[in-house]
Motif scaffolding. Structure first.
Motif, PDB file in Angstrom:
ATOM      1  N   PRO A  25       1.126  16.926  -3.143  1.00 31.96           N
ATOM      2  CA  PRO A  25       2.198  16.116  -2.572  1.00 31.96           C
ATOM      3  C   PRO A  25       1.789  14.650  -2.408  1.00 31.96           C
ATOM      4  CG  PRO A  25       2.059  18.197  -1.425  1.00 31.96           C
ATOM      5  CD  PRO A  25       0.855  18.111  -2.329  1.00 31.96           C
ATOM      6  N   ALA A  26       0.495  14.413  -2.252  1.00 31.66           N
ATOM      7  CA  ALA A  26      -0.028  13.045  -2.196  1.00 31.66           C
ATOM      8  C   ALA A  26      -1.515  13.077  -2.501  1.00 31.66           C
ATOM      9  CB  ALA A  26       0.215  12.415  -0.833  1.00 31.66           C
ATOM     10  N   VAL A  27      -2.027  11.917  -2.883  1.00 29.44           N
ATOM     11  CA  VAL A  27      -3.464  11.762  -3.112  1.00 29.44           C
ATOM     12  C   VAL A  27      -3.897  10.506  -2.360  1.00 29.44           C
ATOM     13  CG1 VAL A  27      -5.273  11.328  -4.817  1.00 29.44           C
ATOM     14  CG2 VAL A  27      -3.396  12.892  -5.364  1.00 29.44           C
ATOM     15  N   LEU A  28      -4.939  10.663  -1.532  1.00 31.34           N
ATOM     16  CA  LEU A  28      -5.500   9.559  -0.779  1.00 31.34           C
ATOM     17  C   LEU A  28      -6.735   9.059  -1.507  1.00 31.34           C
ATOM     18  CD1 LEU A  28      -5.364   7.918   1.887  1.00 31.34           C
ATOM     19  CD2 LEU A  28      -6.857   9.670   2.892  1.00 31.34           C
ATOM     20  N   VAL A  29      -6.736   7.771  -1.827  1.00 25.58           N
ATOM     21  CA  VAL A  29      -7.882   7.120  -2.456  1.00 25.58           C
ATOM     22  C   VAL A  29      -8.234   5.923  -1.586  1.00 25.58           C
ATOM     23  CG1 VAL A  29      -8.783   5.990  -4.526  1.00 25.58           C
ATOM     24  CG2 VAL A  29      -7.097   7.825  -4.761  1.00 25.58           C
ATOM     25  N   GLY A  30      -9.379   6.010  -0.921  1.00 29.77           N
ATOM     26  CA  GLY A  30      -9.733   4.949   0.026  1.00 29.77           C
ATOM     27  C   GLY A  30      -8.703   4.914   1.140  1.00 29.77           C
ATOM     28  N   ASN A  31      -8.073   3.755   1.321  1.00 33.47           N
ATOM     29  CA  ASN A  31      -7.054   3.627   2.362  1.00 33.47           C
ATOM     30  C   ASN A  31      -5.635   3.640   1.791  1.00 33.47           C
ATOM     31  OD1 ASN A  31      -7.141   1.139   1.121  1.00 33.47           O
ATOM     32  ND2 ASN A  31      -7.010  -0.038   3.003  1.00 33.47           N
ATOM     33  N   THR A  32      -5.509   4.025   0.513  1.00 37.13           N
ATOM     34  CA  THR A  32      -4.206   4.025  -0.154  1.00 37.13           C
ATOM     35  C   THR A  32      -3.748   5.453  -0.432  1.00 37.13           C
ATOM     36  OG1 THR A  32      -4.732   1.896  -1.180  1.00 37.13           O
ATOM     37  CG2 THR A  32      -2.922   3.147  -2.147  1.00 37.13           C
ATOM     38  N   LEU A  33      -2.514   5.736  -0.034  1.00 36.19           N
ATOM     39  CA  LEU A  33      -1.924   7.050  -0.215  1.00 36.19           C
ATOM     40  C   LEU A  33      -0.826   6.966  -1.268  1.00 36.19           C
ATOM     41  CD1 LEU A  33      -1.799  10.005   0.911  1.00 36.19           C
ATOM     42  CD2 LEU A  33       0.052   9.183   2.413  1.00 36.19           C
ATOM     43  N   TYR A  34      -0.959   7.771  -2.311  1.00 33.32           N
ATOM     44  CA  TYR A  34       0.031   7.834  -3.384  1.00 33.32           C
ATOM     45  C   TYR A  34       0.851   9.107  -3.166  1.00 33.32           C
ATOM     46  CZ  TYR A  34      -3.009   4.320  -5.370  1.00 33.32           C
ATOM     47  OH  TYR A  34      -3.763   3.187  -5.568  1.00 33.32           O
ATOM     48  N   ILE A  35       2.114   8.939  -2.767  1.00 33.26           N
ATOM     49  CA  ILE A  35       2.959  10.076  -2.422  1.00 33.26           C
ATOM     50  C   ILE A  35       3.803  10.461  -3.632  1.00 33.26           C
ATOM     51  CG2 ILE A  35       4.766  10.933  -0.880  1.00 33.26           C
ATOM     52  CD1 ILE A  35       3.837   8.779   1.149  1.00 33.26           C
TER      53      ILE A  35
END
Length: 132
Positions: A25-35
């Protein structure tokens, strides 16, 4: 060579997405969330048929993803919405504003012939959120 650390965000009740469909449903990379695109499907995986309630469900699903990542709508910086009927934009904006308030993100609206390959879905919303 460095590998970027990434974490799948899967709220309770959305485990089927990862297991059955094969995406997070989402991927967190560092401080950025791709929903990933959120649709008007409820916790029982059923299409919410009423247009207004379906739009609300899309944003409720996004809220669950954000909360699982420790974020809120105030962290969302970009939204892309997909509409099977662009005449729904006033309804979309009304519902969106209930969730975002004064923290409006950058936004792109795209017309789509269908969503999920299943009749009855009117809206899909994906986003990027950043925790500073």
């Amino acid at each position: 060579m460095t590998t970027t650390k990434r974490k799948a965000i899967v709220p309770k009740g959305m485990e089927f997405v990862r297991d059955d469909i094969g995406y997070a449903p989402a991927v967190l990379v560092g401080n950025t969330l791709y929903i990933s695109g959120q649709i008007g499907r409820n916790a029982e995986r059923q299409l919410v048929e009423d247009r207004r309630q379906q739009f609300i469900q899309c944003f409720d699903n996004m809220k669950a993803v954000l909360e699982e990542a420790g974020m809120t709508f105030s962290h969302v910086v970009e939204v892309t919405s997909y509409h099977t009927d662009m005449r729904d934009l006033p309804l979309y904006m009304e519902i969106r504003d209930l969730y975002f308030g004064d923290c409006l993100p950058a936004w792109t609206a795209i017309g789509a012939a269908s969503l999920c390959g299943i009749p009855g879905y009117f809206l899909e919303v994906k986003a990027i959120a950043v925790k500073t």
